[in-house]
Design a protein around this motif. Structure first.
Motif, short mmCIF file in Angstrom:
data_model
loop_
_atom_site.label_atom_id
_atom_site.label_comp_id
_atom_site.label_asym_id
_atom_site.label_seq_id
_atom_site.Cartn_x
_atom_site.Cartn_y
_atom_site.Cartn_z
N SER A 71 0.84 -1.19 0.00
CA SER A 71 0.00 0.00 0.00
C SER A 71 0.87 1.23 0.00
N ALA A 72 2.12 1.09 0.42
CA ALA A 72 3.03 2.22 0.46
C ALA A 72 4.00 2.15 -0.70
N SER A 73 3.47 1.83 -1.86
CA SER A 73 4.32 1.92 -3.05
C SER A 73 4.70 3.38 -3.25
N ASN A 74 3.99 4.29 -2.55
CA ASN A 74 4.32 5.70 -2.55
C ASN A 74 5.20 6.04 -1.35
N ASN A 75 5.98 5.09 -0.88
CA ASN A 75 6.79 5.30 0.32
C ASN A 75 7.66 6.54 0.22
N ALA A 76 8.23 6.80 -0.92
CA ALA A 76 9.08 7.97 -1.08
C ALA A 76 8.26 9.23 -0.89
N LEU A 77 7.05 9.23 -1.45
CA LEU A 77 6.17 10.39 -1.33
C LEU A 77 5.80 10.64 0.12
N LEU A 78 5.59 9.55 0.89
CA LEU A 78 5.12 9.68 2.25
C LEU A 78 6.27 9.76 3.25
N GLY A 79 7.50 9.82 2.74
CA GLY A 79 8.64 9.94 3.64
C GLY A 79 9.05 8.64 4.26
N GLY A 80 8.66 7.52 3.64
CA GLY A 80 8.98 6.21 4.20
C GLY A 80 10.34 5.71 3.75
N LYS A 81 10.65 4.50 4.18
CA LYS A 81 11.93 3.88 3.85
C LYS A 81 11.67 2.66 2.98
N GLU A 82 12.67 2.23 2.26
CA GLU A 82 12.52 1.06 1.41
C GLU A 82 12.35 -0.18 2.27
N THR A 83 11.34 -1.01 1.92
CA THR A 83 11.10 -2.25 2.63
C THR A 83 10.79 -3.33 1.61
N ASP A 84 10.79 -4.58 2.09
CA ASP A 84 10.42 -5.68 1.22
C ASP A 84 8.95 -5.58 0.86
N GLU A 85 8.60 -6.08 -0.32
CA GLU A 85 7.23 -6.02 -0.80
C GLU A 85 6.27 -6.68 0.19
N GLY A 86 5.23 -5.96 0.60
CA GLY A 86 4.22 -6.50 1.49
C GLY A 86 4.58 -6.50 2.96
N GLU A 87 5.77 -6.05 3.32
CA GLU A 87 6.19 -6.06 4.73
C GLU A 87 5.48 -4.96 5.50
N GLU A 88 5.01 -5.28 6.69
CA GLU A 88 4.28 -4.30 7.49
C GLU A 88 5.24 -3.27 8.07
N VAL A 89 4.78 -2.02 8.06
CA VAL A 89 5.57 -0.94 8.64
C VAL A 89 4.73 -0.23 9.70
N PHE A 90 5.40 0.36 10.68
CA PHE A 90 4.75 1.01 11.81
C PHE A 90 5.20 2.47 11.90
N GLU A 91 4.25 3.31 12.26
CA GLU A 91 4.54 4.74 12.37
C GLU A 91 3.84 5.30 13.61
N MET A 168 -9.03 2.04 10.12
CA MET A 168 -8.56 3.29 10.72
C MET A 168 -7.18 3.14 11.36
N ASN A 169 -6.60 1.93 11.33
CA ASN A 169 -5.24 1.76 11.83
C ASN A 169 -4.21 2.34 10.87
N LYS A 170 -4.64 2.65 9.66
CA LYS A 170 -3.74 3.26 8.69
C LYS A 170 -3.84 4.78 8.78
N SER A 171 -2.73 5.45 8.58
CA SER A 171 -2.73 6.91 8.63
C SER A 171 -3.55 7.47 7.48
N ARG A 172 -3.98 8.71 7.62
CA ARG A 172 -4.79 9.31 6.56
C ARG A 172 -4.05 9.38 5.22
N PRO A 173 -2.75 9.76 5.20
CA PRO A 173 -2.03 9.75 3.91
C PRO A 173 -1.99 8.37 3.27
N ASP A 174 -1.86 7.32 4.08
CA ASP A 174 -1.84 5.96 3.53
C ASP A 174 -3.21 5.58 2.99
N ARG A 175 -4.27 5.92 3.74
CA ARG A 175 -5.62 5.61 3.26
C ARG A 175 -5.92 6.35 1.96
N LEU A 176 -5.47 7.60 1.89
CA LEU A 176 -5.68 8.39 0.69
C LEU A 176 -4.90 7.82 -0.48
#
Length: 236
Positions: A71-91, A168-176
């Motif tokens: 879901s965070a294929s936009n990780n760069a846009l959202l300020g995230g870090k590179e992770t393995d495909e499908g790996e859960e991330v926490f914020e 609702m466990n996902k942040s608004r930017p991620d849901r958007l």
């Protein structure tokens, strides 16, 4: 990711409410941004079992955002870090943490608007985090079922409480971002190859974002409506 002053304040709040171990995890999350479970183990040097328990507590109290690298294929846009495909991330949810400084005010308002029973109900939810309606029976047995139901319904109607769900466990930017991806996917299926190139234009991307926000708002309104109709099975 929070600045140093905000991070220190959040760590102090969490430490006073939940203790040292959870505060250590929050310190890493708030200062480094979204991380995977493996990264949390490396940066905190805390045992995986303790970190799992910490993540559960933070989620229970709405202090943690969950997402996945798909879901965070936009990780760069959202300020995230590179992770393995499908790996859960926490914020860490910094805004929700800072609101804990207002808990005393919430209790004063609850008593003013809903009386002693309302004060007890709100205090219980603030202490335990997310609760199903059925959970309230064991937490506050001094209130009968009818009183609890009327209070919860009244508080939901006045938006003093809000329902929640896994969504609702996902942040608004991620849901958007997810909703935008769904809209783009649907349109790419309906459009011809020639016209689909127009999706890349700034104007079209702006239109897609507006449409995604409208659909996301509708989903949230539907969830709130369902909570009013079936408060016994929803979390608050």
């Amino acid at each position: 990711m929070a600045d140093q002053v905000t991070t220190r304040l959040c760590v102090w709040i969490v430490k006073s409410h939940f203790g040292d171990i959870i505060a250590s995890v929050v310190n890493v999350l708030a200062s480094r941004g979204r991380l995977t479970f493996r990264q949390l183990v490396v940066f905190t040097k805390i045992r995986p079992r303790a970190i799992r328990a910490t993540l559960l507590v933070l989620t229970q109290h709405s202090l943690l955002w969950h997402s996945s690298s798909t879901s965070a294929s936009n990780n760069a846009l959202l300020g995230g870090k590179e992770t393995d495909e499908g790996e859960e991330v926490f914020e860490f949810n910094v805004d929700e943490c800072l609101l804990r400084l207002r808990f005393g005010k919430y209790l004063l308002i609850a008593k003013e608007l809903f009386g002693d029973d309302g004060l007890l109900l709100v205090q219980t939810i603030l202490d335990h985090g997310r609760l199903r309606f059925s959970d309230l029976e064991s937490k506050i047995p001094e209130l009968d079922r009818s009183t609890r139901q009327k209070l919860v319904r009244k508080m939901l109607q006045r938006r003093f409480l809000k329902s929640t769900s896994e969504y609702m466990n996902k942040s608004r930017p991620d849901r958007l971002a997810e909703m935008e991806h769904k809209v783009l996917t649907m349109e790419s299926k309906n459009n011809s190859a020639a016209s689909s190139s127009a999706l890349a234009s700034a104007k079209r991307l702006g239109e897609i974002r507006i449409l995604a926000e409208e659909r996301m708002k509708k989903l949230e309104e539907e969830a709130a409506s369902l909570a009013l109709k079936g408060s016994e099975s929803s979390k608050v």
